[in-house]
Scaffold this motif. Structure first.
Motif, PDB file in Angstrom:
ATOM      1  N   ASN A 119      27.510 -64.024  52.822  1.00 28.38           N
ATOM      2  CA  ASN A 119      26.672 -63.271  51.884  1.00 28.38           C
ATOM      3  C   ASN A 119      26.925 -61.767  52.003  1.00 28.38           C
ATOM      4  O   ASN A 119      26.959 -61.037  51.007  1.00 28.38           O
ATOM      5  N   HIS A 174      26.957 -60.657  43.875  1.00 34.04           N
ATOM      6  CA  HIS A 174      25.509 -60.901  43.761  1.00 34.04           C
ATOM      7  C   HIS A 174      24.694 -59.618  43.648  1.00 34.04           C
ATOM      8  O   HIS A 174      23.492 -59.661  43.382  1.00 34.04           O
ATOM      9  N   ASP A 222      17.845 -60.702  50.112  1.00 35.32           N
ATOM     10  CA  ASP A 222      18.851 -61.743  50.363  1.00 35.32           C
ATOM     11  C   ASP A 222      18.236 -63.027  50.923  1.00 35.32           C
ATOM     12  O   ASP A 222      18.744 -64.125  50.673  1.00 35.32           O
ATOM     13  N   HIS A 254      20.115 -57.744  44.133  1.00 34.82           N
ATOM     14  CA  HIS A 254      19.749 -56.366  44.501  1.00 34.82           C
ATOM     15  C   HIS A 254      19.726 -55.464  43.263  1.00 34.82           C
ATOM     16  O   HIS A 254      20.167 -54.308  43.317  1.00 34.82           O
TER      17      HIS A 254
HETATM   18 FE   FE2 Z   1      22.870 -59.178  49.485  1.00 30.29          FE
END
Ligand code: FE2
Ligand code: FES
Length: 332
Positions: free
Chosen positions: A158, A164, A287, A169
């Protein structure tokens, strides 16, 4: 847990187990690593040893006993151990010399990057490379440890993933509609992986930015449980002083749970270290529900097990590298 760790090269890796600041003299610091329980014994004299948190006599948990800074006493039959791990007293036989075999089962321990690291295997491998820590003394801040219900390799992957950013975010590390991930290079050599020219559009690319723009990162992986990113300084984003490096450090509690530290090393001696720590806390909280939702929790190393997109070049290289290194713990 299965017995995967026994045959796995993972036992020869160093793992972070505690922040140095959290292990005070004359205290015990119990922790779980690779599905087994251990304890740091921090003597009043400044020594720190790491040992199985299981008495060599009948297997009671030593950290349930007492420790005065010099002697650790098992809660079950009162055997006493000094801060080197030697058994120095057995109350049932006070006048009989204590055999050496009664000592604690110790494992290797060392301090690095403000953390205590333990290796439970007989042939310790390398610590992660994190040059920024020495190059900018006193400018590192740690967030953690935080526990995650996922494998360490899922958490590391990650950290290596930029696609992502605009979703998980949004308005922090990315922003819709800037979702495209441009191509970047990944090189692999004997020391590990490096991805260069990883460019992300960020809403606030530097401390003085008034509008969004590109930020370039370099990622490197030299240890299966850790990864480093460096923000490449640029004039547009505040200049040399506003580059920084971050290292994610994961510590496998079991194959499907881990503890995580985020270290940040800044360049500017007048920089706001606490601000970076607080920012990491926000990002980590964003996350967490996503990485904890991933199934399987172990990271699949078979390329056919999940489908990929071009932006995944780095995470695919990480999976291959784990397989090549024989680091199978927390993978499937
Ligand atoms: Fe992240
Ligand atoms: S189990 Fe520890 S002294 Fe017996």
């Amino acid at each position: 847990m299965g017995d995967q760790s026994r045959s796995d090269q993972i036992r020869n890796e160093w793992f972070a187990v505690a922040s140095v600041a959290d292990v005070r003299p004359a205290t015990l610091y119990p922790f779980e690593l690779l599905g087994e329980r251990y304890v740091l014994v921090a003597g009043a004299d400044g020594t720190v040893i790491a040992a199985a948190d299981t008495c060599p006599h009948r297997g009671a948990q030593l950290s349930l006993g007492t420790f005065d800074g010099a002697r650790l006493q098992c809660p079950y039959h009162g055997w006493q151990f000094d801060t080197s791990g030697t058994c120095v007293h057995r109350p049932a036989h006070p006048d009989v010399a204590v055999p050496a075999a009664c000592a604690l089962h110790t494992v290797a321990v060392r301090a690095a990057f403000g953390l205590w690291w333990v290796c439970v295997g007989s042939e310790p491998r390398n610590l992660p490379v994190y040059d920024a820590f020495e190059r900018h003394p006193g400018l590192t801040v740690a967030f953690g440890p935080q526990t995650l219900s996922t494998s360490g390799p899922r958490a590391v992957e990650n950290f290596l993933d930029v696609a992502h950013f605009p979703f998980v975010h949004d308005t922090y590390l990315g922003e819709w509609p800037h979702t495209e991930v441009r191509d970047y290079e990944v090189t692999v050599d004997a020391s590990g992986l490096e991805a260069t020219n990883v460019v992300a559009w960020q809403p606030r690319p530097g401390p003085t930015a008034t509008e969004g723009g590109d930020v370039a990162y370099v990622y490197s992986v030299t240890h299966p449980a850790c990864a480093v990113l460096t923000k490449v300084p640029s004039e547009a984003n505040g200049g040399e002083l506003h580059g920084f490096s971050m290292m994610i450090v994961t510590s496998p509690v079991t194959e499907t749970s881990c503890r995580v530290w985020m270290l940040t090393t800044i360049r500017d001696p007048a920089g706001d270290l606490e601000g970076y720590r607080a920012f990491n806390e926000v990002i980590f909280a964003q996350d967490t529900p996503i990485v904890e939702s991933q199934r399987p929790q172990r990271l699949p190393l078979d390329p056919a097990a999940e489908v990929h997109q071009r932006a995944d070049r780095l995470s695919l290289a990480y999976r291959r590298w784990l397989a090549d290194r024989g680091a199978r713990y927390g993978t499937c």
